[in-house]
Design an enzyme around this catalytic site. Sequence first.
Site, PDB file in Angstrom:
ATOM      1  CE1 TYR A  75       8.525  19.553  15.846  1.00 13.55           C
ATOM      2  CE2 TYR A  75       7.258  17.359  15.576  1.00 13.55           C
ATOM      3  CZ  TYR A  75       7.472  18.857  15.993  1.00 13.55           C
ATOM      4  OH  TYR A  75       6.177  19.566  16.349  1.00 13.55           O
ATOM      5  CE  LYS A  99       4.940  10.268  13.992  1.00  8.18           C
ATOM      6  NZ  LYS A  99       3.773  11.130  13.616  1.00  8.18           N
ATOM      7  CG  ASP A 135      10.977  11.435  20.287  1.00  6.29           C
ATOM      8  OD1 ASP A 135       9.793  10.502  19.681  1.00  6.29           O
ATOM      9  OD2 ASP A 135      10.608  12.199  20.012  1.00  6.29           O
TER      10      ASP A 135
END
Length: 455
Positions: A172, A295, A267
């Site tokens: 994702y 994050k 990622d």
Amino acid sequence: MTPRGTAGTISALSRSTARKEECTPVARLKTTTSGKLFALAKTLIPGGVNSPVRAFRSVGGTPLFIERARGATVRDVDGNTFIDYVGSWGPMILGHAHPKVVAAIRTAAGRGTSYGTPTPGEVGLAHLIRRAFPSIGKVRLVSSGTEAAMSAVRLARGYTGKDKIIKFEGGYHGHADAMLVKAGSGVLTFGQPDSPGVPAEVAKHTLTARFNDVDSVKRLLARNKGQVAAVIVEPIPGNMGVVLPAPGFLEALRRLTKQAGALLIFDEVISGFRVAFGGAQELFGIAPDLTVLGKIIGGGLPVGAFGGRREILDALSPVGPVYQAGTLSGNPLAVAAGIATLTELSRKGAYRELNAKADYLAEGMAKAFASSGVPTYTNRVGSMGTTFFQKGPVTDYASAKKSDTKRYAKYFHGLLARGVYIAPSQFEAGFVSLAHTRRDLDRTISAARAVLATL
């Protein structure tokens, strides 16, 4: 290659109590107010939530509305307190409401919440990121992980002059159109849209390989010779549950992309600053061309970043032709929180302490699972991991999907009733924070034993 400084593949999910707040006993768990809020929210917000996994659909029941958090615990609107292993999906590595992070946000807010101009703080955060990631020569700050991944893909296409991207099934990278693609009938097919609203003309440029399957990548590169701009991968996937890269897999991606004239994008929205100060690329000793972050670099506030080799980043506007912009990029509150967080993480012994907590929990949970007789398999790297309700091994998306999601749902609600909050989905990661105490971890292990006895 085995990650340096990790505990490998043992037990992952954990539980802990706050220093001043007790976890809610089973008999006292109430959800009346959360239920009323959810009913109202469904009349105002699609599905009653602003991100799908929050709806509890994969585990059933009513989602809890959290009103505050501190240290290793969260408290809902009904007054229930839980040891938290979601940690806002990873960024709360210091724990919730860390005093230094809160102080930094308050100071920044007192000076103004947004300027739409360059600020000293964004330079400071960029410096910390570059110091942690030697592969990053320059970095651009954005407002989310999705935006960072989307921009990195655009930059790769603009820099190479090629259109196609290879991603991995179950990986994702945010909800940008090009990334919402699944494998279709197999790993060698053109991508098909994984959501209505994504044009097939866009999806066809995204090719899907199988994680840990080097041959699937080789075949895609061979069949699309000279057309692939980049391979984008979570070096430690966390969105099909935590999955570990097989020995040599990431090294092969580095070698194959160089041979094909394509860029390698890591990622590290989840793994960055989580598994090590320099992320997964520090553990595995591999330098990608571009890195996506999010994050943790905002200490819980909305932020993301992408960076890489200087010559690639200089293809971005205003220096180069690839356009990317954002009014809230480098927001003063977010960068202040990020600087405070990364400064704490850079102190000597921070990751040794964090991983020691995770190791302790992992050992206790492994014993609990083994003695229960319930089939489980756990993947873990440092303070992040997932326990899959199946015999395993879990090495890719296809094997992850074999998990017993109904049994996981029972486990989830059993822990919730005992004051432990884990991800409301089998296919997510769990996180230990520096705020978790030994008492927290012991109570988590005890709760897990009690729940497993009922399964």
